[in-house]
Write a protein that holds these residues in place. Sequence first.
Motif, PDB file in Angstrom:
ATOM      1  N   GLY A  85       0.828  -1.193   0.000  1.00 22.05           N
ATOM      2  CA  GLY A  85       0.000   0.000   0.000  1.00 22.05           C
ATOM      3  C   GLY A  85       0.866   1.248   0.000  1.00 22.05           C
ATOM      4  N   ASP A  86       0.226   2.378   0.156  1.00 19.17           N
ATOM      5  CA  ASP A  86       0.892   3.672   0.057  1.00 19.17           C
ATOM      6  C   ASP A  86       1.360   4.123   1.442  1.00 19.17           C
ATOM      7  N   PRO A  87       2.666   4.293   1.635  1.00 16.60           N
ATOM      8  CA  PRO A  87       3.165   4.752   2.944  1.00 16.60           C
ATOM      9  C   PRO A  87       2.626   6.125   3.345  1.00 16.60           C
ATOM     10  N   LYS A  88       2.112   6.882   2.368  1.00 18.97           N
ATOM     11  CA  LYS A  88       1.568   8.190   2.718  1.00 18.97           C
ATOM     12  C   LYS A  88       0.299   8.082   3.571  1.00 18.97           C
ATOM     13  N   ALA A  89      -0.176   6.868   3.761  1.00 16.74           N
ATOM     14  CA  ALA A  89      -1.259   6.669   4.730  1.00 16.74           C
ATOM     15  C   ALA A  89      -0.845   7.175   6.102  1.00 16.74           C
ATOM     16  N   LEU A  90       0.449   7.085   6.406  1.00 16.12           N
ATOM     17  CA  LEU A  90       0.952   7.558   7.696  1.00 16.12           C
ATOM     18  C   LEU A  90       0.884   9.080   7.805  1.00 16.12           C
ATOM     19  N   LEU A  91       0.752   9.763   6.679  1.00 18.77           N
ATOM     20  CA  LEU A  91       0.580  11.209   6.676  1.00 18.77           C
ATOM     21  C   LEU A  91      -0.887  11.609   6.690  1.00 18.77           C
ATOM     22  N   GLY A  92      -1.770  10.603   6.617  1.00 18.50           N
ATOM     23  CA  GLY A  92      -3.188  10.889   6.522  1.00 18.50           C
ATOM     24  C   GLY A  92      -3.627  11.248   5.125  1.00 18.50           C
ATOM     25  N   ASP A  93      -2.759  10.963   4.119  1.00 18.85           N
ATOM     26  CA  ASP A  93      -3.072  11.358   2.742  1.00 18.85           C
ATOM     27  C   ASP A  93      -4.000  10.363   2.039  1.00 18.85           C
ATOM     28  N   THR A  94      -4.108   9.153   2.546  1.00 14.99           N
ATOM     29  CA  THR A  94      -4.986   8.150   1.941  1.00 14.99           C
ATOM     30  C   THR A  94      -5.873   7.544   3.009  1.00 14.99           C
ATOM     31  N   LYS A  95      -7.080   7.136   2.596  1.00 13.24           N
ATOM     32  CA  LYS A  95      -7.997   6.508   3.546  1.00 13.24           C
ATOM     33  C   LYS A  95      -7.602   5.077   3.846  1.00 13.24           C
ATOM     34  N   LYS A  96      -6.971   4.414   2.889  1.00 16.41           N
ATOM     35  CA  LYS A  96      -6.587   3.023   3.071  1.00 16.41           C
ATOM     36  C   LYS A  96      -5.264   2.940   3.818  1.00 16.41           C
ATOM     37  N   PRO A  97      -5.178   2.105   4.858  1.00 22.58           N
ATOM     38  CA  PRO A  97      -3.931   2.023   5.615  1.00 22.58           C
ATOM     39  C   PRO A  97      -2.828   1.350   4.807  1.00 22.58           C
ATOM     40  N   VAL A  98      -1.603   1.529   5.266  1.00 20.62           N
ATOM     41  CA  VAL A  98      -0.456   0.832   4.693  1.00 20.62           C
ATOM     42  C   VAL A  98      -0.151  -0.373   5.582  1.00 20.62           C
ATOM     43  N   ARG A  99       0.191  -1.482   4.949  1.00 22.99           N
ATOM     44  CA  ARG A  99       0.473  -2.700   5.714  1.00 22.99           C
ATOM     45  C   ARG A  99       1.984  -2.947   5.744  1.00 22.99           C
ATOM     46  N   LEU A 100       2.500  -3.088   6.958  1.00 25.63           N
ATOM     47  CA  LEU A 100       3.894  -3.500   7.136  1.00 25.63           C
ATOM     48  C   LEU A 100       3.907  -4.968   7.500  1.00 25.63           C
ATOM     49  N   VAL A 101       4.707  -5.744   6.772  1.00 19.33           N
ATOM     50  CA  VAL A 101       4.770  -7.189   6.963  1.00 19.33           C
ATOM     51  C   VAL A 101       6.204  -7.560   7.317  1.00 19.33           C
ATOM     52  N   SER A 102       6.353  -8.291   8.410  1.00 20.75           N
ATOM     53  CA  SER A 102       7.685  -8.737   8.835  1.00 20.75           C
ATOM     54  C   SER A 102       7.748 -10.256   8.806  1.00 20.75           C
ATOM     55  N   SER A 103       8.874 -10.778   8.329  1.00 21.30           N
ATOM     56  CA  SER A 103       9.045 -12.238   8.263  1.00 21.30           C
ATOM     57  C   SER A 103       9.863 -12.772   9.425  1.00 21.30           C
ATOM     58  N   GLY A 104      10.298 -11.876  10.305  1.00 23.00           N
ATOM     59  CA  GLY A 104      11.133 -12.332  11.421  1.00 23.00           C
ATOM     60  C   GLY A 104      11.286 -11.261  12.468  1.00 23.00           C
ATOM     61  N   ASP A 105      12.511 -11.148  13.000  1.00 25.61           N
ATOM     62  CA  ASP A 105      12.740 -10.161  14.043  1.00 25.61           C
ATOM     63  C   ASP A 105      13.020  -8.785  13.424  1.00 25.61           C
ATOM     64  N   ARG A 106      13.462  -7.864  14.255  1.00 25.76           N
ATOM     65  CA  ARG A 106      13.632  -6.481  13.804  1.00 25.76           C
ATOM     66  C   ARG A 106      14.671  -6.323  12.699  1.00 25.76           C
ATOM     67  N   THR A 107      15.577  -7.259  12.581  1.00 19.29           N
ATOM     68  CA  THR A 107      16.567  -7.166  11.498  1.00 19.29           C
ATOM     69  C   THR A 107      15.949  -7.451  10.140  1.00 19.29           C
ATOM     70  N   GLN A 108      14.758  -8.081  10.119  1.00 19.01           N
ATOM     71  CA  GLN A 108      14.067  -8.393   8.869  1.00 19.01           C
ATOM     72  C   GLN A 108      12.917  -7.437   8.580  1.00 19.01           C
ATOM     73  N   SER A 109      12.579  -6.612   9.549  1.00 21.05           N
ATOM     74  CA  SER A 109      11.400  -5.758   9.433  1.00 21.05           C
ATOM     75  C   SER A 109      11.572  -4.684   8.372  1.00 21.05           C
ATOM     76  N   PRO A 110      10.479  -4.316   7.697  1.00 18.19           N
ATOM     77  CA  PRO A 110      10.520  -3.119   6.853  1.00 18.19           C
ATOM     78  C   PRO A 110      10.705  -1.875   7.717  1.00 18.19           C
ATOM     79  N   LEU A 111      11.220  -0.828   7.100  1.00 19.25           N
ATOM     80  CA  LEU A 111      11.423   0.444   7.785  1.00 19.25           C
ATOM     81  C   LEU A 111      10.713   1.548   7.014  1.00 19.25           C
ATOM     82  N   VAL A 112       9.962   2.369   7.736  1.00 18.58           N
ATOM     83  CA  VAL A 112       9.349   3.564   7.145  1.00 18.58           C
ATOM     84  C   VAL A 112       9.723   4.747   8.026  1.00 18.58           C
ATOM     85  N   THR A 113      10.373   5.728   7.420  1.00 20.57           N
ATOM     86  CA  THR A 113      10.826   6.895   8.182  1.00 20.57           C
ATOM     87  C   THR A 113       9.984   8.109   7.834  1.00 20.57           C
ATOM     88  N   LEU A 114       9.415   8.718   8.870  1.00 16.75           N
ATOM     89  CA  LEU A 114       8.624   9.929   8.728  1.00 16.75           C
ATOM     90  C   LEU A 114       9.480  11.146   9.051  1.00 16.75           C
TER      91      LEU A 114
END
Length: 748
Positions: A85-114
């Motif tokens: 999805g669109d990370p701009k959901a975190l800015l309130g720019d889209t009605k649909k949320p953005v999904r972050l999916v992790s396959s393991g611990d924090r070393t595998q996690s996606p990163l989104v920086t605001l």
Amino acid sequence: MIHLPRGRGALAAVSVGATLVGMLGLNTAAAQSGGAGHPAGNPWAQSDFQPRQGDWRPYVLAPQGHEVAPVAVSSVSARGGAVQGDPKALLGDTKKPVRLVSSGDRTQSPLVTLDFGKDVGGKIRIRVAGASKTPPQLHVCFSESKQFAASPTQPNNGEDAIAPGCDTANIWNGYPGQPYTYDADSHTFTIDPSKLPATLTDSQLRGGFRYATIFLDGPGWVDLGAASLDFGAAPQQADPADYQGWFLSSDNELNKIWYSGAYTVQLDTWMSDTAKSWPYQTGEADHSDAQVPGADPGKEVIFDGAKRDRVVWQGDLAVQAPVTYLTTDDVPAVDNSLSSLASQQLPDGFMPAESLVGQHNQDEIRTYGEYVTWFVQNHYTHWLYTGDQAYLAQWWPQLTKAMAWLESVRAQDPKGLISFAQVGSCGHYGYSDCGHETYVNALYKRNLDEMATLADSRGDGSDAATYAARATDVKNAINSQLWDATTGAYRLSTEIPNAYPQDANATAVLTGIASADQSTRAMDYLRQNSWSTYGPLTVSPSTPNSSIQPFYEPLPSGFEASARLDLPDPTGAQQAQALQLMRTFWGHELSEDPGGTLWEKANLDGDPGIAQFTSLAHGWAAGPTISLTNQVLGVQPTGAGFSRYSIVPTPGGLSWAQGSVPTPHGNISASWTSSSHGFTLHATAPHGTVGDLAVPTGGHKVRVQLDGRTVWDGSHAVGGAHVSSDGVTVRVQSVPSGHHTLVAHTLS
């Protein structure tokens, strides 16, 4: 302010300019404070911005309320997971949320920086629309700059693998040169799938960050919507952008420097129960929830830095308090800060330098003898700006005991100067020296002058005379033992006579120790020997003593700028150098990330001084905000609470300046214009005040008119007017309240 032992490892030396996203962030942030759609545009985003008289609000960086939104998604990295999805959901720019999916611990996690567009502080809120049945932990990391946010290219001694996107906030774990061993910096949001959707609020505040990096720990997914910030700084200012005092000039860069100082001090102003108690125990997470001892828990205090240390320091308040008086007029925050420190006085009169919050502060309870002088300075400044005689009376016993302690140290020494060697209090704002220093003794001499004035205001002429006599003795001892007539500068100390530091020479000028000739020679020495790429250094690079190393330090650089503005130079060359110093030193900081706030210190390469540990919103760096109002605009108190004041402009090459200064009687307003034909000053002062008004001569013979009547014919006062000239200015004395116009016409 933090004082650290040297030799803890090499510091990072990577200089990074502001990114395009960052500049856009500042643009939006400034727009929130009045720049949006403004006819003059946005000074923080337009390199060719031209200031317009009266149009100061676009410069204000503080938000108009306490709800702040991020302005951009700075970066997105899927790493071992996915961002759907669109990370701009975190800015309130889209009605649909953005999904972050992790396959393991924090070393595998996606990163989104605001990106919040500027340094901010408070508690993050995130809308969580949904999550997997067993959700991962949701974390947020904070950093004041991109440069020192933990990443593969800036690992922060291992922080990248544990707390990606974080810098290091007031703990020794991960300090430059030391390994980062556990996550001491990210904040954790606990997700309960049965209670979603929900807006989660951080349980702990973070003071001082521009970038917030979201990551997950553990397998699963989280759907996220708009993020925001409960802006926690300046909590008792309903509208932080509603300044009570302001400044504006024909120079866009100087204007930005003034407002960055104002905002930095606001960002350091918090409720007194949000201090940091440190060092942390291994495994202890970041928190800012300690009470400042001696402070009213229902009121604000002014910390040294927003990120760290988050305690009150005597020396930092020497800058922060007058900045507060001149901008927000948040006097209760100053009162609470000064009172909390005064309540910590030791039985022998020694005044600890900082809030005794945690063990680190307790361990250095007697370290900083220099800061006893700042305690006295702060209470004198409070009296001068507020006129609060009752507050002075409340803490007068502590002031006299502190002065008695300082004098007891001086009395032990046959040189007639203070040396803290015998009492073990040699700590210093920038270095440790147990010798007979010019700098420390100059501060003490000023204290003696101040106490003479305060004692006189209390009707105690005997004590006033004693303090004044001692001030003369200290001044004479400094000049006879520490002035090097051959070099034309003041020595660091009698023990280190071949170093001529910035602080010694600037304070000798500011405290009236140096004569006019000594002042000029001392400032010329600094200009010729200590100025470098990013401004003035603490000591000349050619200093032969290896224990005294040059670096960039904002506190004494503020002293030097003020000292140059003080010099009686009819050509204006010294004053122009003062403004160039500001543009070079503080302008460099504003051109770097995070922009809009001022740093604790800087290395020779122009980078922040302690890498990821450096505080990039440190109020002791805001000296130009004071100097631009008090000296360039020219408005400053000369009697308690502005009962008497002076307006003595120092153009330094500017064509105009204007502003307003809060006082207990109402605001004093001033505006002036300068040209080759003359100088015009407009001033308005409230009832209950009497002022001296002055115009600079520019080295020329001038005729001066007050409200259309000639009061100076170029050589003498006219019509019995109380007017004098020192060749640099023509001053009209004891002008009553109301509106007045003073005009100088160039004759030759």
